[in-house]
Enzyme design. Structure first.
Site, mmCIF file in Angstrom:
data_model
loop_
_atom_site.group_PDB
_atom_site.id
_atom_site.type_symbol
_atom_site.label_atom_id
_atom_site.label_comp_id
_atom_site.label_asym_id
_atom_site.label_seq_id
_atom_site.Cartn_x
_atom_site.Cartn_y
_atom_site.Cartn_z
ATOM 1 N N CYS A 49 0.830 -1.174 -0.023
ATOM 2 C CA CYS A 49 0.129 -0.184 0.086
ATOM 3 C C CYS A 49 0.781 1.358 0.081
ATOM 4 O O CYS A 49 0.251 2.444 -0.366
ATOM 5 C CB CYS A 49 -0.892 0.084 1.290
ATOM 6 S SG CYS A 49 -2.184 -1.307 1.115
ATOM 7 N N GLU A 186 -11.068 6.876 -17.194
ATOM 8 C CA GLU A 186 -11.891 6.098 -16.780
ATOM 9 C C GLU A 186 -12.997 5.525 -17.373
ATOM 10 O O GLU A 186 -13.838 6.524 -17.862
ATOM 11 C CB GLU A 186 -12.522 6.320 -15.192
ATOM 12 C CG GLU A 186 -13.401 5.647 -14.666
ATOM 13 C CD GLU A 186 -13.129 4.250 -14.099
ATOM 14 O OE1 GLU A 186 -13.802 3.342 -14.718
ATOM 15 O OE2 GLU A 186 -12.153 3.924 -13.743
ATOM 16 N N GLY A 250 -7.689 -2.534 -12.114
ATOM 17 C CA GLY A 250 -8.419 -3.821 -11.358
ATOM 18 C C GLY A 250 -7.497 -4.929 -11.270
ATOM 19 O O GLY A 250 -6.562 -5.060 -12.178
ATOM 20 N N SER A 280 -12.142 -26.727 -0.537
ATOM 21 C CA SER A 280 -13.022 -27.957 -0.651
ATOM 22 C C SER A 280 -12.284 -29.401 -0.344
ATOM 23 O O SER A 280 -12.623 -30.294 -0.378
ATOM 24 C CB SER A 280 -13.383 -28.191 -2.009
ATOM 25 O OG SER A 280 -12.318 -27.933 -3.064
ATOM 26 N N ILE A 284 -6.170 -28.298 2.915
ATOM 27 C CA ILE A 284 -5.867 -27.107 2.249
ATOM 28 C C ILE A 284 -6.855 -25.940 2.780
ATOM 29 O O ILE A 284 -8.080 -26.053 2.713
ATOM 30 C CB ILE A 284 -5.941 -27.300 0.889
ATOM 31 C CG1 ILE A 284 -5.112 -28.365 0.420
ATOM 32 C CG2 ILE A 284 -5.515 -26.123 0.046
ATOM 33 C CD1 ILE A 284 -5.187 -28.819 -1.367
ATOM 34 N N VAL A 287 -6.764 -17.776 2.234
ATOM 35 C CA VAL A 287 -6.757 -16.494 2.469
ATOM 36 C C VAL A 287 -6.635 -15.461 1.553
ATOM 37 O O VAL A 287 -5.893 -15.739 0.910
ATOM 38 C CB VAL A 287 -6.291 -16.281 4.039
ATOM 39 C CG1 VAL A 287 -6.491 -17.252 5.131
ATOM 40 C CG2 VAL A 287 -4.721 -16.323 3.855
ATOM 41 N N GLY A 288 -6.973 -14.138 1.833
ATOM 42 C CA GLY A 288 -6.493 -13.083 1.223
ATOM 43 C C GLY A 288 -7.252 -12.804 -0.163
ATOM 44 O O GLY A 288 -8.426 -13.054 -0.275
ATOM 45 N N ASP A 289 -6.633 -12.087 -1.040
ATOM 46 C CA ASP A 289 -7.132 -11.607 -2.223
ATOM 47 C C ASP A 289 -7.984 -12.645 -3.177
ATOM 48 O O ASP A 289 -8.582 -12.339 -3.939
ATOM 49 C CB ASP A 289 -6.062 -10.718 -3.088
ATOM 50 C CG ASP A 289 -5.853 -9.561 -2.263
ATOM 51 O OD1 ASP A 289 -6.343 -9.278 -1.385
ATOM 52 O OD2 ASP A 289 -4.793 -8.901 -2.970
ATOM 53 N N TYR A 433 -15.278 14.158 23.389
ATOM 54 C CA TYR A 433 -15.365 15.446 22.773
ATOM 55 C C TYR A 433 -14.556 16.583 23.474
ATOM 56 O O TYR A 433 -14.419 16.625 24.782
ATOM 57 C CB TYR A 433 -16.972 15.721 22.971
ATOM 58 C CG TYR A 433 -17.108 17.511 22.750
ATOM 59 C CD1 TYR A 433 -16.600 18.080 21.779
ATOM 60 C CD2 TYR A 433 -17.644 18.014 24.101
ATOM 61 C CE1 TYR A 433 -16.781 19.502 21.590
ATOM 62 C CE2 TYR A 433 -17.815 19.366 23.908
ATOM 63 C CZ TYR A 433 -17.537 20.123 22.718
ATOM 64 O OH TYR A 433 -17.327 21.590 22.770
#
Length: 832
Positions: A49, A186, A250, A280, A284, A287-289, A433
């Site tokens: 990032c 775009e 993307g 399945s 195994i 995780v992740g993207d 506050y």
């Protein structure tokens, strides 16, 4: 833990966020476990990032990108870290993984439990010229090094970013920071796809103010070489030249390895996992993207490319791999934040457009509030939009665009959303506050109060799209702001009845139409709606977010006329004060500074007016405000008062305007007409084609200048309003006789001169069509669209036997009193 379990062999594919986190967690759970971490790149656990900010020079040291080096990570956690080692296949039956190293050597590795954390790969569409030098994607450190080297080795001046997502916008800022002229392309009508258009419009405004050239609703068809530069050819036929192109359109999940191993893929083509993050195959996990998982709001599977959820998944899956399936993953609502120049943009959950796409009923509330107490220096504006269920107020999502305090607020919404809270329950949150940090009523609480008012029916919402697309001849649009604000610009067709005068002017409001109210940000409109409903009016709606939301959401995005210089000229305009043709004074005797930061509209303008009254002629006033609309309002105020607008600029969410006080004579010469003088009324007595044309042309012109425009159709003028296809209605003898003798509709209107038994009108219509002049029917429809009011004379209708059903739907039937009321409020009355 049994000894056999403690000596298990854990193999992890992918060493960035998910993989490295899981490996460290497994070690903390089991000191005896054998852990192997495979990463096909050179680096593990790096801050992807932060890559745009390293390119832009904000992060100057490359080493700061790495959370851990492979050697340090391996030593601290006793993990076998193998970089530049790519898993090429998986055999679930044998529980083996085939691995290829950078030097070409291949071998297999057995596992007891396998974790897949392969991430996602950037999309590279198969367009002509995609492999040309100077076209990049940004996903890892290697990509970053290539872009850095290219920028240093080439004299790049123009950059084009294809894609307006988070990475694309961050790169736009950082390349701009390096001095490049930046254009952003775009395919969609907006940047920031996770946000609604009305919120993304604030980002459009910020990008353009910083000199970024926007090309929305444009798709790239091909890349070509143009001398030393690159040329982008759009599907529309337009072209754009660049020295560097960054594709940020993307990513897609890296599922090839899983698919070839026979693992189940989900509906969105991500790796399917159960609530324990198990695939399945029993041994195994993933995780992740690369995985898909049901969204907590919709229950539908979705792909979520965010580091925070990936790290949480890694911790959960590590526990389940070592201790057995005990901890369920609750899912991610997609909380994200980005810096876009001076703006901070954040979102969580589902925007209105996604809810509509899923067919989920929803309501929304939009507010504009200060980041902390307005009286404490440094308060900055933020826009907040909340979506929620009409039935019980359950929160569906939130979006924020602002400067300070955006991060803390979006986190509150995200927590409330994941806990299934309602907007009523959101009001129960207790925020710390103090004036430097918040207000006694925090923006989160205010948004919840507004949302609950809408949900409970205490306020009937009017949304900006409804107003933009409405036929304003059927409603009364009331601007409840002050006359000073109204004079600076309003929504076409609106009548000014200030909130503080509303009770005394109730008689001016029509009782036969719905009343639509608006103010600056929505608060005064809400107060006005309470007054009117208390007076017995039921069809009263208030514009959500006020004119501030309406203006930014309906603003036309100006495309650069010349793509080669568009960004440069915009950048120069943004950074240099506006100049006028009149000469600069030889000496400015005085410059005073007014701090109006933290004040909501009309506060800055009222402060400005008082300060200018105290200045001597020729002196200048510099006003600092945090209202994004203030520079536009200040310029309009100068046009209406005769003072000189010197220029404006922005610094970190503060809008700085300079003005110069004009002489009394100059002020009087520029003084605009009163609100009543801007109104126009017409009486159309005749039904001649040429007179009808003149009437509608004049009415459209009057509507374009602002103010209320009304046309009173009497006697023969009623024929201009007749439908072409009329229903059958019962009439007496005289009514039928008038019907036989008069034109049946506007297409049968005669000419006042040269009628020639109907030949003249046909000739006139033919010539108008040849010369591109709109027909009377088209001009009539344009007048209605511009908010011109059509009033049919009731007495004339009764005499001539014309029934209401024979006239256009948009026509209001009235009498002399209706006309006289409009005429008394008008500066111009014409009888045609």
């Amino acid at each position: 833990m049994h000894e056999a379990e403690s000596k298990k062999k854990y193999l992890i594919i992918g060493g960035v966020a998910g993989g490295a986190t899981a490996a460290a967690r497994i070690r903390r759970l089991s000191e005896q476990a054998e852990i192997i971490l495979l990463e096909r790149g050179e680096h593990i656990s790096y801050a992807n990032c932060g890559l745009p900010y390293y390119i832009g020079g904000v992060i100057q040291q490359r080493d700061r990108l790495f959370v851990q080096t492979p050697a340090a990570f391996a030593r601290r956690f006793n993990i076998d870290v193998r970089t530049q080692s790519e898993a090429t296949s998986i055999d679930p039956e044998r529980q083996e993984v085939s691995i290829r190293t950078a030097d070409g050597r291949s071998y297999t590795e057995h596992y007891d439990e396998l974790l897949l954390s392969p991430g996602a790969a950037p999309l590279r569409p198969p367009l002509p010229g995609m492999d040309l030098e100077g076209i990049f994607t940004l996903r890892n450190v290697a990509d970053t090094d290539r872009i850095k080297a290219y920028l240093e080795g080439h004299k790049a001046k123009r950059a084009v970013i294809v894609g307006g997502g988070f990475i694309g916008l961050e790169m736009a800022e950082n390349l701009h920071q390096l001095g490049l002229e930046v254009s952003l392309v775009e395919m969609a009508p907006q940047v920031m796809a996770p946000m609604d258009y009305s919120m993304a419009a604030f980002v459009h405004e910020e990008l353009q103010s910083k000199g970024v050239a926007l090309y929305l609703e444009e798709a790239v068809a091909a890349f070509e070489r143009s001398g030393e530069a690159l040329q982008l050819r759009f599907q529309s036929g337009a072209t754009l030249v660049a020295d560097l192109v960054l594709l940020s359109i993307g990513v897609r999940p890296e599922t090839k390895l899983a698919q070839e191993a026979g693992l189940k893929l989900g509906e969105t083509k991500g790796i399917w996992v159960n609530e324990y993050l198990q695939t399945s195959e029993a041994h195994i996990w993933a995780v992740g993207d690369a995985i898909e998982y049901p969204h907590p709001v919709t229950g539908q599977p979705w792909l979520n490319y965010l580091a925070g959820p990936a790290n949480r998944q890694a911790r959960i899956v590590a526990d389940n791999m070592v201790l057995g399936s005990q901890q369920r993953y609750e899912g991610s609502v997609g909380t994200a934040i980005a810096k876009v120049f001076d703006l901070t943009v954040a979102t969580t959950g589902l925007p209105a457009k996604r809810l509509k796409q899923f067919g989920i009923p929803y309501l929304s509330a939009t507010i504009h509030a200060a980041s902390h107490a307005g009286y404490y220096p440094g308060a900055r504006q933020m826009a907040i939009k909340v979506t929620f269920a009409p039935s019980d107020g359950r929160i569906y999502g939130a979006q924020i665009v602002g400067y300070d305090g955006v991060d803390t607020r979006i986190d509150q919404y995200a927590l409330a959303l994941k806990r299934g809270m309602t907007v009523a329950e959101l009001t129960e949150l207790e925020q710390a506050y103090a004036p430097p940090f918040s207000s006694a009523k925090d923006p989160v609480s205010i948004s919840a109060y507004v949302a609950e008012n809408i949900r409970s029916g205490r306020m009937q919402p009017l949304y900006w799209r409804e107003l933009r697309e409405a036929d304003l001849s059927k409603v009364a649009l009331i601007d409840v702001r002050t006359p000073e604000e109204y004079a600076l610009g309003t929504i076409p067709g609106a009548i000014n009845v200030p909130l503080d005068e509303l009770r005394e002017r109730l008689a001016e409001l029509p009782r036969d139409r719905a009343i639509w109210l608006f103010c600056g940000v929505g608060l005064r409109g809400y107060l006005a709606s309470n007054i009117l409903r208390g007076q017995g009016l039921s069809e009263v709606r208030n514009l959500v977010g006020g004119i501030k939301t309406y203006r930014v959401a309906t603003a036309v995005i100006q495309r650069p006329s010349d793509p080669h210089v568009g960004a440069a000229s915009a950048k120069a305009a943004a950074e240099q004060p506006a100049t006028e043709t009149q000469p600069e004074p030889a000496a400015v005797p005085e410059l005073r500074v007014l701090d109006a930061c933290g004040l909501q509209c009309p506060g800055p303008i009222l402060q400005l007016r008082r300060a200018m009254d105290e200045l001597p002629v020729g002196a200048r006033l510099e006003v600092r405000a945090t209202d994004v609309g203030f520079p536009r309002d200040a310029e309009a105020w100068c046009r209406s008062t005769g003072h000189r607008f010197v220029g404006s600029r922005s610094e970190g969410g503060v809008y700085i305007v300079q003005l110069e006080k004009a002489s009394v004579c100059a002020q009087e010469a520029s003084r605009p007409a009163s609100a009543g003088q801007r109104n126009k009324t017409f009486i159309l007595f005749d039904d001649d084609l040429d007179k009808a044309l003149a009437t509608f042309i004049l009415a459209n012109g009057a509507a374009a200048t602002g103010g209320r425009v009304s046309i009173f159709f009497t006697f023969w003028g009623l024929n201009v309003l007749k439908r072409e296809h009329k229903p059958r209605v019962a009439k007496d003898f005289f009514g039928r006789m008038f019907g036989w003798m008069l034109p049946s509709d506007s297409t049968k209107l005669p000419m006042s001169k040269m009628n020639f038994l109907g030949l003249g009108p046909r000739m006139m219509r033919y010539l108008m069509k040849q010369k591109g002049v709109d027909s009377v029917e088209t001009l009539r429809q344009q007048a209605l669209a511009n908010g011109v009011e059509f009033i049919a004379c009731q007495m004339s209708m009764d005499v001539m036997g014309i029934r209401r059903e024979e006239l256009l739907d948009e026509v209001t039937v009235g009498g002399v009193a209706s006309y006289m009321e409009r005429a008394e409020q008008a500066g111009v009355n014409l009888f045609i």
